[in-house]
Design a protein around this motif. Structure first.
Motif, PDB file in Angstrom:
ATOM      1  N   CYS A  39       0.828  -1.213   0.000  1.00 13.90           N
ATOM      2  CA  CYS A  39       0.000   0.000   0.000  1.00 13.90           C
ATOM      3  C   CYS A  39       0.859   1.258   0.000  1.00 13.90           C
ATOM      4  O   CYS A  39       0.458   2.310  -0.511  1.00 13.90           O
ATOM      5  N   LYS A  40       2.059   1.148   0.552  1.00 14.83           N
ATOM      6  CA  LYS A  40       2.956   2.302   0.637  1.00 14.83           C
ATOM      7  C   LYS A  40       3.906   2.398  -0.564  1.00 14.83           C
ATOM      8  O   LYS A  40       4.333   3.482  -0.934  1.00 14.83           O
ATOM      9  N   SER A  41       4.235   1.254  -1.146  1.00 17.27           N
ATOM     10  CA  SER A  41       5.309   1.255  -2.149  1.00 17.27           C
ATOM     11  C   SER A  41       4.862   1.039  -3.591  1.00 17.27           C
ATOM     12  O   SER A  41       5.604   1.371  -4.518  1.00 17.27           O
ATOM     13  N   ILE A  42       3.654   0.499  -3.800  1.00 16.68           N
ATOM     14  CA  ILE A  42       3.195   0.206  -5.159  1.00 16.68           C
ATOM     15  C   ILE A  42       2.084   1.181  -5.535  1.00 16.68           C
ATOM     16  O   ILE A  42       1.162   1.400  -4.753  1.00 16.68           O
ATOM     17  N   PRO A  43       2.149   1.788  -6.718  1.00 13.73           N
ATOM     18  CA  PRO A  43       1.069   2.687  -7.154  1.00 13.73           C
ATOM     19  C   PRO A  43      -0.295   2.010  -7.049  1.00 13.73           C
ATOM     20  O   PRO A  43      -0.423   0.808  -7.321  1.00 13.73           O
ATOM     21  N   LEU A  44      -1.302   2.785  -6.666  1.00 13.74           N
ATOM     22  CA  LEU A  44      -2.628   2.219  -6.384  1.00 13.74           C
ATOM     23  C   LEU A  44      -3.187   1.425  -7.561  1.00 13.74           C
ATOM     24  O   LEU A  44      -3.675   0.303  -7.382  1.00 13.74           O
ATOM     25  N   TYR A  45      -3.125   1.989  -8.747  1.00 12.92           N
ATOM     26  CA  TYR A  45      -3.692   1.302  -9.916  1.00 12.92           C
ATOM     27  C   TYR A  45      -3.030  -0.058 -10.126  1.00 12.92           C
ATOM     28  O   TYR A  45      -3.704  -1.068 -10.332  1.00 12.92           O
ATOM     29  N   ASP A  46      -1.709  -0.086 -10.052  1.00 19.60           N
ATOM     30  CA  ASP A  46      -0.970  -1.338 -10.274  1.00 19.60           C
ATOM     31  C   ASP A  46      -1.312  -2.375  -9.212  1.00 19.60           C
ATOM     32  O   ASP A  46      -1.543  -3.551  -9.522  1.00 19.60           O
ATOM     33  N   TYR A  47      -1.339  -1.936  -7.953  1.00 18.49           N
ATOM     34  CA  TYR A  47      -1.599  -2.886  -6.864  1.00 18.49           C
ATOM     35  C   TYR A  47      -3.036  -3.401  -6.906  1.00 18.49           C
ATOM     36  O   TYR A  47      -3.284  -4.593  -6.699  1.00 18.49           O
ATOM     37  N   CYS A  48      -3.976  -2.516  -7.222  1.00 18.10           N
ATOM     38  CA  CYS A  48      -5.371  -2.954  -7.308  1.00 18.10           C
ATOM     39  C   CYS A  48      -5.562  -3.947  -8.452  1.00 18.10           C
ATOM     40  O   CYS A  48      -6.355  -4.890  -8.340  1.00 18.10           O
ATOM     41  N   THR A  49      -4.837  -3.743  -9.529  1.00 18.23           N
ATOM     42  CA  THR A  49      -4.895  -4.687 -10.652  1.00 18.23           C
ATOM     43  C   THR A  49      -4.407  -6.069 -10.218  1.00 18.23           C
ATOM     44  O   THR A  49      -5.025  -7.098 -10.542  1.00 18.23           O
ATOM     45  N   ILE A  50      -3.305  -6.094  -9.482  1.00 22.79           N
ATOM     46  CA  ILE A  50      -2.772  -7.357  -8.965  1.00 22.79           C
ATOM     47  C   ILE A  50      -3.787  -8.039  -8.053  1.00 22.79           C
ATOM     48  O   ILE A  50      -4.072  -9.241  -8.181  1.00 22.79           O
ATOM     49  N   LEU A  51      -4.352  -7.284  -7.126  1.00 18.56           N
ATOM     50  CA  LEU A  51      -5.321  -7.853  -6.177  1.00 18.56           C
ATOM     51  C   LEU A  51      -6.568  -8.367  -6.891  1.00 18.56           C
ATOM     52  O   LEU A  51      -7.117  -9.417  -6.527  1.00 18.56           O
ATOM     53  N   ALA A  52      -7.006  -7.637  -7.907  1.00 18.74           N
ATOM     54  CA  ALA A  52      -8.175  -8.090  -8.673  1.00 18.74           C
ATOM     55  C   ALA A  52      -7.877  -9.394  -9.405  1.00 18.74           C
ATOM     56  O   ALA A  52      -8.694 -10.325  -9.418  1.00 18.74           O
ATOM     57  N   ASN A  53      -6.682  -9.477 -10.003  1.00 19.14           N
ATOM     58  CA  ASN A  53      -6.293 -10.704 -10.714  1.00 19.14           C
ATOM     59  C   ASN A  53      -6.209 -11.898  -9.777  1.00 19.14           C
ATOM     60  O   ASN A  53      -6.527 -13.033 -10.162  1.00 19.14           O
TER      61      ASN A  53
END
Length: 460
Positions: free
Chosen positions: A376-390
């Motif tokens: 949450c602190k180190s990865i851009p929100l869009y990128d991290y949310c994409t990973i979590l969705a996948n």
């Protein structure tokens, strides 16, 4: 700078030297000069010696369309000595560089195409154990970059070409290690002589990184008699360098000498204590990798990443190398935790390795929240949310939305919902996300209006 050292090194040696210079005047005695004017005739004669098949016509048609291709075919079907093949390619390089003098974009594309062909050919030659030819080709490419500087070719071309040569340095490194393993004295002498000549012509404080890499490779092939030459070269460079401290580079070169003169283990111990030059540490690590010294490589890199404050770029590089080594060694636990560390350093692709490895070890649940907090602190929100969705980690995805504070994150979250979030129907995740986003965007009428329109869309 190194003329006396080179002359002394060459005493009582018979070395098939190659003149790498791409100055136009160095093409006068080249038997392949202007071969582009008649290479098709040469090619046709060579093909006529082969079996008469439709292949002959196909090859000639291709050669007529692409002159670079004709050089490749000519070298492949003609039984050439390393020196002659080098002269063939040198002639073509000078021809292209002469066109580049006019600031010709097409000529630069021709150069890149030809250089790519030579790079691929050098890989093939190493596999065939034709190390001398591969080395000559590689050094010609580095000479091309220097010649571009001499001719004041457009700076963007030079920078781009130097970037292209990064992989060619790995090829020279591989050639050096093959020579070292084969203990081929003839090639050792040729390699050292030509590297010293390159440094003699092109060393300056702005060009020191490439020169020291070359000297590192030469140190890898050094035998007992040539070690003093490497050390004398170091001393000469030290006296010549005007703006930089050469101490880090000296340790770098001495690490290569420790590798070639003692043992990989002793070289690792020396490097762990002395080697502070991180680019040098990367090249030394590659040396261990290329010689299949995986456990030593792990030992060396573990020492660096755990005992030193390594700059971010190299921290990622070293941990990525460790990830590869642990995979080869089959060390699942270190693989998992190194992947986790890489992810927290911002390497998004390592998330999947970390999660799958931790799940395999039965440790994912206990690490899950820690990974999430750091991401949450180190990865851009869009990128991290994409990973979590996948990964269908919907609870973590909802929590990430709950932590949104900035306008930038609101905009990224809206983009995520536009692109894929609205389709997350499982357990009404899309509605939950949009309701959170609706609250977060309350102060921004335009953004909130967009969120409400998405909510209305999924309610239909």
């Amino acid at each position: 700078m190194l003329n006396d050292i080179i002359a002394k090194f060459l005493e009582n040696k018979e070395i098939n030297s190659f003149e790498f210079s791409l100055r136009p005047t160095h093409d006068i005695d080249n038997p392949y000069t202007n071969i582009s004017l008649n290479i098709l005739d040469h090619l046709e004669k060579e093909l006529s010696k082969a079996s008469k098949t439709s292949l002959e016509q196909v090859i000639l048609e291709e050669a007529e369309e692409n002159i670079n291709f004709s050089y490749k075919i000519y070298s492949q079907i003609t039984n050439m000595e390393a020196h002659d093949e080098g002269m063939l390619f040198k002639a073509r390089l000078i021809e292209i560089l002469n066109d580049l003098d006019d600031g010709n974009n097409d000529a630069y594309h021709e150069l890149l195409e030809f250089a790519s062909m030579l790079k691929n050919l050098s890989h093939k030659l190493i596999d065939e154990n034709k190390l001398e030819t591969a080395f000559i080709i590689s050094m010609l490419l580095f000479e091309s970059a220097e010649e571009m500087k001499i001719r004041n070719i457009h700076l963007n071309f030079i920078i781009d070409f130097l970037s292209f040569l990064d992989e060619q340095k790995i090829i020279i490194h591989t050639i050096a290690l093959n020579i070292f393993e084969q203990n081929n004295v003839k090639l050792q002498d040729l390699f050292i002589k030509e590297v010293l000549s390159y440094i003699n012509k092109f060393y300056n404080d702005m060009n020191n990184a490439i020169c020291f890499d070359m000297l590192f490779y030469a140190a890898l092939v050094a035998d007992e008699k040539s070690v003093p030459v490497i050390k004398s070269t170091l001393a000469a460079i030290k006296s010549y360098a005007s703006q930089i401290s050469t101490t880090p580079y000296e340790v770098y070169i001495k690490t290569a000498l420790a590798f070639s003169q003692s043992s990989p283990r002793e070289a690792v111990e020396y490097a762990k204590k002395k080697l502070k030059y991180y680019h040098g540490a990367e090249i030394f690590s590659n040396t261990l990798l290329l010689t299949d010294s995986y456990e030593l490589n792990a030992d060396f890199l573990e020492h660096i990443v755990t005992t030193r404050k390594v700059p971010a770029y190299y921290n990622i590089q070293f941990n990525d190398q460790l990830l590869y080594v642990y995979e080869i060694l089959g060390n699942k636990e270190k693989l998992a935790y190194t992947a986790k560390k890489l992810f927290t350093l911002g390497d998004k692709t390592s998330y999947y390795i970390a999660v799958s490895s931790l799940k395999e070890l039965g440790k994912y649940e206990q690490e899950k929240q820690d990974i999430h907090n750091i991401a949450c602190k180190s990865i851009p929100l869009y990128d991290y949310c994409t990973i979590l969705a996948n990964e269908k980690e919907y609870d973590l995805l909802i929590n990430r939305f709950e932590l949104i504070k900035s306008t930038k994150d609101i905009k990224e979250a809206i983009k995520f919902m536009d692109d894929q979030g609205v389709a997350l129907y499982d357990n009404n995740t899309n509605k939950k996300l949009l309701k959170i986003l609706n609250e977060k965007s309350g102060k921004y009428a335009k953004l909130q209006s967009h969120v409400k329109s998405l909510l209305e869309l999924i309610m239909i």
